[in-house]
Design an enzyme around this catalytic site. Structure first.
Site, short mmCIF file in Angstrom:
data_model
loop_
_atom_site.label_atom_id
_atom_site.label_comp_id
_atom_site.label_asym_id
_atom_site.label_seq_id
_atom_site.Cartn_x
_atom_site.Cartn_y
_atom_site.Cartn_z
N ASP A 91 14.49 21.23 78.74
CA ASP A 91 15.86 21.40 79.21
C ASP A 91 16.34 22.84 79.00
OD1 ASP A 91 18.54 21.07 79.87
OD2 ASP A 91 19.06 20.20 77.93
N ASP A 274 19.82 25.00 85.40
CA ASP A 274 19.61 23.98 84.36
C ASP A 274 18.62 22.91 84.81
OD1 ASP A 274 19.77 22.23 82.26
OD2 ASP A 274 21.90 21.81 82.46
#
Length: 384
Positions: A91, A274
């Site tokens: 992430d 992201d």
């Protein structure tokens, strides 16, 4: 809140520090289609299938990931001596590593692998309590140190969180055990060094970069590369965009347009790249305008449905970044499920913010390089 993120609270001993995070979307698709998810998981084994990948053009370490329903991408790591295996989301919207532990009493921990520090000869505990609060769930526990292995890389004495409590159905039904953050260290738990920074400091990777290739439509082949770039994953040249604020991977965006008309981000705006967010997220007013343009109708669960026939007629939405146009076709910003219902892949911010988040909908189209050495992001169309 509908997707993990927006706010993270990290408790250090008796001190509470607030750190903003933008994270992955929630599991609402899983809950909406729980029967589909159950069938899907029964057909796909727990362990990711590791293969040998051609690395002639790169000295990078290749870590395969599995695409789960276009919601998130999960890869395997191991922690401890001997190693204990976990499935994690890599992430770029956070900086900490955490996994469930044997001390966790939550139902979510009963459905996932848990770390047992008693079985690791290299584990070192601390008295430092941590608490991470996301938009769709929270974990609390304590900080420990142990060896973390990603592929052939062994990160010695890495700080990581051991959960004692995990809330919300997102963690319970998620097909991931924990999260491995790849953002800048200044948003990590105070006093810790994130995994990627340690890989570089310990001399385990030849270049201070990592990169992502995300497959589409649940296909295998998704990959995160540590320490290098493989040109076979993209077409043309990488276009470089400077990071405007170190913390998240934040960049400047020029505009968002359709049919040569600017529909959002007029005059420029800020965006976060992201890998842990599945959709395209933006300020509510602009998202409402985009949904109106594509004739998306709201549903009772907060999503927006679109006439499936519009996928063939709606034009690309163009994200212009540093003067380069990055088209996102209707086939990407509209998603069709197994019931032949089409949903918009745009969603408004859960909090008041001017930021945009370029999540997996965008990143499936563009191979992305995160260059820590030069504080920049490289983008190129994925290889067909």
């Amino acid at each position: 809140m509908k997707w993990i993120g927006v706010l993270s609270l990290v408790a250090l001993s008796e001190c509470l520090v607030t750190i903003p995070l933008i994270k992955i979307k929630s599991m609402r698709e899983n809950l909406r289609r729980k029967d589909l998810l159950k069938d899907y998981l029964e057909k796909h084994p727990y362990r990711l299938f590791y293969k040998f990948y051609k690395q002639s053009n790169s000295e990078a370490t290749y870590e395969p990931m599995r695409n789960y329903l276009d919601l998130y991408y999960v890869g395997n790591i191991s922690i401890g001596t001997p190693p204990q295996e976990f499935r994690v989301i890599f992430d770029t919207g956070s900086a900490d590593l955490w996994v469930p532990s044997i001390y966790c009493s939550s139902k979510a921990c009963t459905t996932h692998n848990v770390f047992d520090p008693r079985l690791s000869s290299t584990f070192r505990s601390t008295r430092q309590h941590i608490r991470l609060v996301y938009g769709s769930g929270a974990m609390s526990g304590f900080l420990g140190y142990d060896n973390v292995q990603i592929g052939s890389l062994v990160d010695v004495s890495q700080a990581f969180g051991l959960s004692q409590k995990e809330s919300n159905k997102s963690f319970e039904y998620g097909t991931f055990d924990g999260i491995l953050g790849l953002a800048y260290p200044n948003i990590a738990i105070q006093g810790t060094t994130p995994v990627f920074d340690n890989l570089w400091k310990q001399g385990l990777i030849p270049q201070n970069v990592f990169a992502f290739y995300l497959s589409s439509n649940n296909e295998e082949g998704s990959m995160v590369l540590f320490g290098g770039v493989d040109p076979s994953y993209y077409r043309g040249d990488l276009k470089w965009v400077p990071v405007t604020q170190r913390g998240f991977w934040q960049i400047s965006m020029d505009s968002i347009s359709m049919n040569r008309k600017i529909i959002a981000c007029n005059g420029g705006c800020q965006a976060i790249v992201d890998t842990g967010t599945s959709l395209l997220i933006g300020p509510n007013d602009f998202i409402s305008q985009i949904l109106k343009i594509i004739n998306a109708q709201p549903t009772s669960n907060g999503e927006s449905v679109v006439d499936c026939s519009s996928v063939d007629t709606l034009p690309d939405i163009i994200f212009t970044i540093s003067g380069v146009k990055y088209p996102v076709p209707a086939s990407a910003y509209i998603q069709k499920d197994n019931l032949d219902i089409c949903y918009s892949n745009f969603e408004g911010m859960a909090v008041d913010s001017d930021l945009w988040i370029l999540g997996d909908v965008f990143l499936r189209l563009y191979f992305t390089v995160f260059d820590r050495a030069n504080d920049r992001i490289g983008l190129a169309p994925v290889a067909k």
